[in-house]
Design a protein around this motif. Structure first.
Motif, mmCIF file in Angstrom:
data_model
loop_
_atom_site.group_PDB
_atom_site.id
_atom_site.type_symbol
_atom_site.label_atom_id
_atom_site.label_comp_id
_atom_site.label_asym_id
_atom_site.label_seq_id
_atom_site.Cartn_x
_atom_site.Cartn_y
_atom_site.Cartn_z
ATOM 1 N N GLN A 51 0.843 -1.189 0.000
ATOM 2 C CA GLN A 51 0.000 0.000 0.000
ATOM 3 C C GLN A 51 0.878 1.239 0.000
ATOM 4 O O GLN A 51 2.002 1.217 0.492
ATOM 5 N N LEU A 90 -8.291 -2.962 2.378
ATOM 6 C CA LEU A 90 -8.205 -3.587 1.050
ATOM 7 C C LEU A 90 -9.498 -4.215 0.566
ATOM 8 O O LEU A 90 -9.562 -4.667 -0.577
ATOM 9 N N GLY A 91 -10.515 -4.283 1.434
ATOM 10 C CA GLY A 91 -11.776 -4.889 1.032
ATOM 11 C C GLY A 91 -11.684 -6.394 0.865
ATOM 12 O O GLY A 91 -12.483 -6.977 0.132
ATOM 13 N N GLN A 123 -8.546 -12.836 -4.346
ATOM 14 C CA GLN A 123 -9.604 -11.834 -4.219
ATOM 15 C C GLN A 123 -9.165 -10.527 -4.879
ATOM 16 O O GLN A 123 -7.983 -10.169 -4.858
ATOM 17 N N GLU A 124 -10.136 -9.820 -5.434
ATOM 18 C CA GLU A 124 -9.848 -8.493 -5.975
ATOM 19 C C GLU A 124 -9.566 -7.544 -4.809
ATOM 20 O O GLU A 124 -10.329 -7.475 -3.849
ATOM 21 N N LYS A 126 -9.359 -3.924 -3.340
ATOM 22 C CA LYS A 126 -9.959 -2.611 -3.586
ATOM 23 C C LYS A 126 -9.529 -1.666 -2.473
ATOM 24 O O LYS A 126 -10.195 -1.565 -1.442
ATOM 25 N N THR A 128 -9.142 1.262 -0.023
ATOM 26 C CA THR A 128 -10.104 2.284 0.372
ATOM 27 C C THR A 128 -9.410 3.634 0.472
ATOM 28 O O THR A 128 -8.204 3.752 0.242
#
Length: 167
Positions: A51, A90-91, A123-124, A126, A128
Motif C-alpha cells: 500500500q 483492502l476490502g 480476491q480483488e 480494492k 479504500t
C-alpha cells in the motif's frame, strides 16, 4: 485524518495488556508499547501487494508499506484486528492468515509490538480511501528499492529480517 484520541491497549513484550493510552500518547515519542497487526498479501504468482501511505498520515506519509497495517483497538483480539484492518484497507474478507512473527519495532516516534501474518489470495483488492492506492510488486523489485527511501523503515526491516528469509 487519524483520531488522536483513539484508545490503544498498552502491552508488555509478550502482548499482555497492562493499560491503555491514546493514539496521540503512543505516537508522541513516549515509546509506550502498543500492538499492531501486519498482513503481507501475496498473489498466486508470488508477488507482494504493498500500500502507499496517504500524505495525511502522522507516521511515514507517502511511503510504500505492508499491504495491511493497523492498530489493535483496546479490547480487541489480534486476529480480529487483522481481519478488520484487511477489510477496512483492502476490502478482502474470509482469508486464511498464517502467523509469520511477533517482534518489537521502535522508531523515533513510537514503539510497537508487531504481530505479522501472511496470506495468499485471488480476491480483488480494492484499496479504500484510508490508503493512497497500492499494487503488487515482484520480490526482486522490492529488493532493488530497499534503502532508497521508497518504503517505510518498518517494512524494510520486516522484509529484510523476517519475510525475505521465509520466501
Amino acid at each position: 485524518m487519524d483520531n488522536s484520541q483513539e484508545i490503544f491497549p498498552v502491552v508488555d513484550e509478550n502482548g499482555n495488556v497492562i493499560g491503555s493510552a491514546t493514539r496521540q500518547e503512543c505516537h508522541s515519542g513516549s515509546k509506550i508499547l502498543h500492538p499492531v497487526v501486519h498482513l503481507h498479501v501475496f498473489d498466486p504468482q508470488g508477488r507482494l501487494y504493498l500500500q502507499r501511505r496517504p500524505e495525511w498520515k502522522d507516521i511515514q506519509p507517502g511511503k510504500w508499506d505492508t499491504a495491511v497495517g493497523g492498530h489493535v483497538d483496546y479490547g480487541e483480539d489480534v486476529v480480529d484486528a487483522l481481519h478488520r484492518e484487511a477489510s477496512e484497507e483492502l476490502g478482502i474478507h474470509d482469508f486464511e492468515e498464517a502467523p509469520v512473527a511477533k517482534y518489537v519495532f521502535e522508531s523515533d516516534m513510537e514503539k510497537e509490538l508487531v504481530n505479522t501474518f501472511r496470506t495468499v489470495t485471488t480476491q480483488e483488492i480494492k484499496p479504500t480511501d484510508e490508503l493512497d492506492g497500492g499494487r503488487f510488486w515482484r520480490l526482486d523489485e522490492i529488493r532493488d528499492n530497499i534503502g532508497k527511501g521508497v518504503f517505510t523503515p518498518n517494512f524494510e526491516h520486516e522484509f529484510i529480517s523476517i519475510l525475505d528469509k521465509h520466501l
